[in-house]
Design a protein around this motif. Structure first.
Motif, PDB file in Angstrom:
ATOM      1  N   THR A   1       0.843  -1.196   0.000  1.00 37.66           N
ATOM      2  CA  THR A   1       0.000   0.000   0.000  1.00 37.66           C
ATOM      3  C   THR A   1       0.869   1.232   0.000  1.00 37.66           C
ATOM      4  OG1 THR A   1      -0.113  -0.026   2.410  1.00 37.66           O
ATOM      5  CG2 THR A   1      -1.862  -1.164   1.221  1.00 37.66           C
ATOM      6  N   SER A   2       0.412   2.252  -0.595  1.00 34.99           N
ATOM      7  CA  SER A   2       1.176   3.500  -0.705  1.00 34.99           C
ATOM      8  C   SER A   2       0.293   4.664  -0.336  1.00 34.99           C
ATOM      9  CB  SER A   2       1.727   3.661  -2.126  1.00 34.99           C
ATOM     10  OG  SER A   2       2.392   4.893  -2.246  1.00 34.99           O
ATOM     11  N   SER A   3       0.823   5.533   0.518  1.00 35.01           N
ATOM     12  CA  SER A   3       0.073   6.703   0.937  1.00 35.01           C
ATOM     13  C   SER A   3       0.403   7.917   0.098  1.00 35.01           C
ATOM     14  CB  SER A   3       0.365   7.006   2.416  1.00 35.01           C
ATOM     15  OG  SER A   3       1.738   7.231   2.605  1.00 35.01           O
ATOM     16  N   GLY A   4       1.324   7.746  -0.837  1.00 37.58           N
ATOM     17  CA  GLY A   4       1.725   8.879  -1.658  1.00 37.58           C
ATOM     18  C   GLY A   4       1.559   8.556  -3.123  1.00 37.58           C
ATOM     19  N   THR A   5       2.147   9.349  -3.958  1.00 38.53           N
ATOM     20  CA  THR A   5       2.073   9.133  -5.397  1.00 38.53           C
ATOM     21  C   THR A   5       3.127   8.146  -5.826  1.00 38.53           C
ATOM     22  OG1 THR A   5       3.597  10.945  -5.826  1.00 38.53           O
ATOM     23  CG2 THR A   5       1.243  11.484  -5.691  1.00 38.53           C
ATOM     24  N   PRO A   6       2.902   7.423  -6.943  1.00 39.61           N
ATOM     25  CA  PRO A   6       3.898   6.472  -7.417  1.00 39.61           C
ATOM     26  C   PRO A   6       5.246   7.118  -7.655  1.00 39.61           C
ATOM     27  CG  PRO A   6       1.804   6.177  -8.578  1.00 39.61           C
ATOM     28  CD  PRO A   6       1.680   7.418  -7.771  1.00 39.61           C
ATOM     29  N   GLY A   7       5.240   8.384  -8.034  1.00 39.51           N
ATOM     30  CA  GLY A   7       6.506   9.036  -8.343  1.00 39.51           C
ATOM     31  C   GLY A   7       7.428   9.177  -7.155  1.00 39.51           C
ATOM     32  N   SER A   8       6.924   9.042  -5.943  1.00 40.44           N
ATOM     33  CA  SER A   8       7.781   9.207  -4.768  1.00 40.44           C
ATOM     34  C   SER A   8       8.337   7.885  -4.256  1.00 40.44           C
ATOM     35  CB  SER A   8       7.010   9.920  -3.650  1.00 40.44           C
ATOM     36  OG  SER A   8       5.823   9.217  -3.339  1.00 40.44           O
ATOM     37  N   THR A   9       7.954   6.759  -4.865  1.00 37.45           N
ATOM     38  CA  THR A   9       8.547   5.470  -4.529  1.00 37.45           C
ATOM     39  C   THR A   9       9.902   5.376  -5.205  1.00 37.45           C
ATOM     40  OG1 THR A   9       6.354   4.466  -4.404  1.00 37.45           O
ATOM     41  CG2 THR A   9       8.227   2.977  -4.620  1.00 37.45           C
ATOM     42  N   ALA A  10      10.886   4.790  -4.508  1.00 43.95           N
ATOM     43  CA  ALA A  10      12.240   4.729  -5.068  1.00 43.95           C
ATOM     44  C   ALA A  10      12.910   3.421  -4.692  1.00 43.95           C
ATOM     45  CB  ALA A  10      13.068   5.910  -4.572  1.00 43.95           C
ATOM     46  N   ALA A  11      13.785   2.966  -5.595  1.00 40.44           N
ATOM     47  CA  ALA A  11      14.674   1.842  -5.308  1.00 40.44           C
ATOM     48  C   ALA A  11      16.045   2.432  -4.988  1.00 40.44           C
ATOM     49  CB  ALA A  11      14.758   0.898  -6.500  1.00 40.44           C
ATOM     50  N   VAL A  12      16.575   2.129  -3.811  1.00 41.34           N
ATOM     51  CA  VAL A  12      17.815   2.743  -3.335  1.00 41.34           C
ATOM     52  C   VAL A  12      18.848   1.662  -3.075  1.00 41.34           C
ATOM     53  CG1 VAL A  12      18.860   4.198  -1.559  1.00 41.34           C
ATOM     54  CG2 VAL A  12      16.496   4.616  -2.279  1.00 41.34           C
ATOM     55  N   LEU A  13      20.060   1.877  -3.563  1.00 33.41           N
ATOM     56  CA  LEU A  13      21.183   0.985  -3.262  1.00 33.41           C
ATOM     57  C   LEU A  13      21.938   1.560  -2.079  1.00 33.41           C
ATOM     58  CD1 LEU A  13      22.920  -1.484  -3.935  1.00 33.41           C
ATOM     59  CD2 LEU A  13      24.256  -0.017  -5.467  1.00 33.41           C
ATOM     60  N   ARG A  14      21.873   0.868  -0.964  1.00 30.96           N
ATOM     61  CA  ARG A  14      22.534   1.351   0.249  1.00 30.96           C
ATOM     62  C   ARG A  14      24.008   0.964   0.254  1.00 30.96           C
ATOM     63  NH1 ARG A  14      17.522  -0.004   4.402  1.00 30.96           N
ATOM     64  NH2 ARG A  14      16.388   1.950   4.035  1.00 30.96           N
TER      65      ARG A  14
END
Length: 855
Positions: A131-144
């Motif tokens: 579930t997402s509470s924001g817009t799809p554009g704010s989802t990100a894949a991050v390499l730590r």
């Protein structure tokens, strides 16, 4: 002309458009695509995500993976692969990026999808129900920067982690284990080998938690067990020092209601380190050797010819304690076929040499139990619950006529599920036992074998005579040789003793230039150095070179002929540290190697001179900065927390992971030295004591240490143990958090001392008020409260209530939500205690800058 120019510009923009939508930095966001040739680099520069072709594979067949950056490891080393079974074809001849494989966030921005050149999906994270509470554009894949690729929702929640889907490599931060209840589609973590050097697809070998017991890790070849670790004995953290790289590997076990898993970590500054399951069936520990630009193998399992699972047959065991590992029979057993055994064929195993007495009504009165220590206990055990003590475990085995052995371990300090003990019993054949020796530390345990009453494990008869005669003859010959050598050397020894008194510490005499050019990681022995060389290095012990002093004498900074800076501890002739303490410190620290212990480089004992030469540490003692109002701001909270964890690791090494069990007995701020990067090193081993293998505590009439840091049971009764050091560590933690010296004579907000003040704030729910005002802005509240909680647990009056350092290290490294509440500590030890006579030897502290032992 204008129209032609516009047409060219438009065409150029269209060609560059896919690249303008390529990811930047350490993340991939909605609307961006990762194409062959593109990479994502972690924020700290340690890891890279991109497309690669294995070195032994066709360049056009590529995989999406994560590897070490070339600034960290110069040989491409892949640690994770997404599309193991489905490589994508990259046509290097085509300049059309729209027909190239790509990685992008799709399905509303919550899933990573890898598509081939035709747009067919070949791999996806397959997140369902997100579930997402924001817009799809704010989802990100991050390499730590630890190598973990994560998908973060708009509110920062982690939707998916690559660490939950490992391939053939196990790096710090990953888990190997199982979940009791699956979560996010993950029910456990298993490492699976590549099929071959150029083929990342899943191979035959895998490494993971035993699904039947959850108490051991297994290496499988297909579905068959190929090798296994020792059974978990209840430790939370175990460390092992590897001299080849100077690295300590800390293995942590977490056992909770939801999951049980093993992970590992290395200290800050250690070279890249990883475990890998190879396609040849080896589970290896590798460390990057920067000088050789290659991976060095620190350990590899199975390590011996008889290490693979069941190599010695039923009731046999692989003896690792010998130079050449070989199969032997458990005590009370003999080879089932002596002929095969002598030819090196052990598959038929062993049989009892003497039958057990008939078992009536489960009493087992005609039997006894024989203990075999330092064992990796056999497989195929049964775990019994509700066992509180070792006697309960033994009684349970005795009552069961089918029980042939048992093993017991306490879990009081390690299990978050409330388990008290671990009782294992065996009712069938004993398979895959090994004698692994004391050097394996907490992973070795005692196996109690059921034998006929009166059996001692000693063999008699002709075999004993055959063995005994040549042994006696050899002893006589060696004795004669030793006597001749002794008589010859006695006269020579008298001549030598008049020339020099450099016999306290092993090692040959070396010049300072040889030491200056030497390798600081060479063997544990260290050289005796000529007094003349030390005098030159310190400008004849000039006042300008003196950097510290105490009850023992003075400390000087010196520069050896090779250019190496050292700290020289020169004992004064009326020093409180006598010759015994000097010998104790020199010999003991020469046997200890750890990045959080100060390193002794050499010594000198000429005439009445007694000098110790240490590595020079630029920031001197912790007390010189921590209690200086003008300099304490140099120690921000991350630095202080790093010091706390470093000291904890050093104590864990002394108590559990070194070749010796060492009680420091004088841990305090002035005996914690800081290097140029503010990394801590424990110093001053003049008062330390070595415990025997099974010794838990000792009693003395001569109490040594520093007021405020001495544990109550030690000051009052003279009883000391590892828990005495734990108490001192707790005091040190409270000092580091607060910036207040334990010996301060000023009342702290109406409290008689630091411990009382810390306890008062804790009980009132205001523990955060203990934090040093100079670091409030830099502190992480959860880490501060965790440190205070640990400190108060360590200074409890009852030593049994104090945690072991293995628990402390695990808590500080991993955090904990289930720590017990501390009991009220004793306050009197801070400044109201008065000791009469010579019962207490105080370790005097000078307020001047202290470089080495602060006495």
């Amino acid at each position: 002309m204008e129209w032609s120019r516009c047409t060219c510009i438009t065409a150029a923009v269209l060609l560059l458009l896919p690249r303008l939508c390529s990811p930047a930095g350490d993340k991939l966001t909605h609307g961006e695509s990762l194409l062959p040739g593109d990479t994502i680099v972690s924020d700290g520069g340690a890891f890279v995500l991109g497309f690669f072709a294995p070195s032994d594979a066709t360049p056009a067949r590529q995989y999406l993976g994560i590897w070490y950056s070339n600034t960290t490891v110069t040989v491409q080393t892949v640690v994770w692969v997404a599309n193991r079974d489905a490589p994508v074809i990259v046509d290097g001849r085509s300049g059309n990026s729209s027909s190239a494989p790509s990685l992008a966030l799709a399905n509303g921005g919550s899933n990573l999808i890898l598509s081939d050149a035709s747009g067919r999906v070949v791999w996806t994270t397959n997140i369902t129900g997100a579930t997402s509470s924001g817009t799809p554009g704010s989802t990100a894949a991050v390499l730590r920067n630890d190598g973990n690729l994560v998908i973060l929702s708009p509110d920062g929640a982690t939707l998916w982690r690559s660490f939950d889907h490992p391939t053939d490599t196990f790096i710090p931060g990953m888990k190997v284990g199982r979940r009791y209840r699956p979560h996010d589609g993950v029910d456990g973590w298993r490492i699976v080998s590549w099929k071959g050097p150029g083929d990342p697809s899943p191979g035959s070998f895998s490494y993971g938690m035993d699904p039947n017991t959850s108490l051991q890790l297994l290496l499988w070849n297909g579905t068959r067990i190929y090798w296994r670790t020792s059974v978990w004995t209840g430790y939370m953290t175990a460390g092992k020092y590897h001299g080849a790289t100077g690295t300590v590997i800390y293995v942590t076990v977490v056992d909770s209601e939801e999951e049980i898993y093993s992970s590992f970590s290395v200290a800050d500054g250690a070279p890249p380190t990883r475990y890998v399951v190879t396609d040849a069936g080896k589970f290896q520990l590798l460390s990057w050797n920067r000088n050789a630009s290659a991976w060095a193998t620190l350990e590899s399992w199975p390590s011996r010819a008889c290490s693979p699972y069941g190599s010695c047959g039923a009731y046999g065991y692989c003896d690792h304690s010998q130079a050449v590992a070989t199969c032997k029979c458990l005590d009370g057993f003999e080879p089932a076929s002596q002929g095969e055994w002598s030819r090196g064929v052990f598959s038929r195993g062993c049989r009892r040499s003497q039958a057990l007495a008939p078992c009536r009504d489960g009493s087992g009165e005609g039997d006894a139990f024989l203990a075999m220590s330092n064992m990796k206990v056999p497989d195929k055990f049964v775990l019994l619950g509700n066992m509180i003590s070792v006697d309960d475990c033994a009684a349970a085995c005795r009552r069961n006529c089918s029980c042939v052995a048992y093993a017991y371990a306490s879990l009081r300090s390690s299990s978050a599920k409330g388990d008290i003990a671990r009782c294992l019993v065996w009712t069938g054949e004993l398979v895959d036992a090994q004698m692994i020796g004391a050097i394996w530390g907490v992973t070795a345990e005692t196996l109690n074998l059921r034998v006929p009453a009166g059996f001692t494990g000693k063999r008699t008869g002709t075999k004993t005579v055959k063995i005994l005669l040549p042994v006696l003859a050899s002893v006589l010959i060696v004795t004669c040789i030793v006597l001749l050598w002794f008589c010859k050397c006695r006269a020579k020894g008298k001549r030598i003793s008049s020339e020099s008194e450099k016999k306290l510490v092993p090692g040959s005499v070396r010049t300072s230039s040889e030491l200056g050019e030497g390798n600081p990681t060479e063997d544990l022995e260290f050289p005796s150095i000529q007094f003349s060389d030390i005098a030159v290095a310190t400008n004849n012990f000039s006042r300008a070179c003196m950097i510290g002093r105490g009850g023992f004498g003075k400390v000087y900074k010196g520069t050896l002929l090779g250019g190496r800076e050292v700290a020289v501890k020169r004992l004064s002739k009326d020093s409180e540290q006598g010759i015994e303490e000097f010998k104790n410190e020199a010999i003991l620290i020469s046997k200890l190697q750890h990045r959080n212990l100060v390193r002794l480089l050499g010594c000198c004992t000429e005439g009445a001179e007694r000098l110790l030469i240490y590595e020079y540490l630029a920031n001197k003692g912790l007390d010189a900065i921590l209690f200086d109002n003008e300099r304490k701001s140099l120690l921000d909270w991350p630095t202080r927390f790093g010091i706390i964890k470093g000291v904890a690791r050093g104590l864990l090494y002394l108590h559990q992971d070194s070749r010796l069990t060492v009680i420091h007995r004088d841990l305090k701020a002035s005996n914690v030295l800081l290097d140029a990067e503010m990394r801590p090193k424990i110093a001053d081993f003049g008062m330390a004591k070595i415990f025997g293998e099974n010794q838990q505590k000792a009693n003395t009439k001569r109490v040594v240490g520093t007021y405020g840091y001495i544990a109550p049971e030690y000051r009052i009764e003279g009883v000391f143990s590892v828990k005495s050091d734990v108490y001192s560590f707790g005091i040190l933690v409270l000092e580091i958090v607060s910036g207040v010296r334990i010996s301060s004579t000023d009342d702290i907000m109406g409290s008689p001392g630091l411990v009382a003040y810390a306890w008062k704030l804790w009980k009132e729910g205001n523990a955060s008020d203990l934090v040093d005002s100079s670091i409030v802005e830099s502190c992480a509240l959860d880490e501060v409260l965790l440190s205070i909680h640990v400190g108060l647990l360590c200074v409890q009056d009852d030593p049994n209530g104090r945690p072991l350092m293995s628990s402390v290290v695990s808590i500080l490294e991993n955090g904990s939500v289930s720590l017990p509440a501390p009991d009220q500590p004793a306050y009197f030890a801070e400044r109201n205690c008065k000791v009469k006579g010579d019962d207490v030897q105080s370790s005097r502290n000078s307020i001047t800058m202290t470089v080495l032992q602060g006495r």
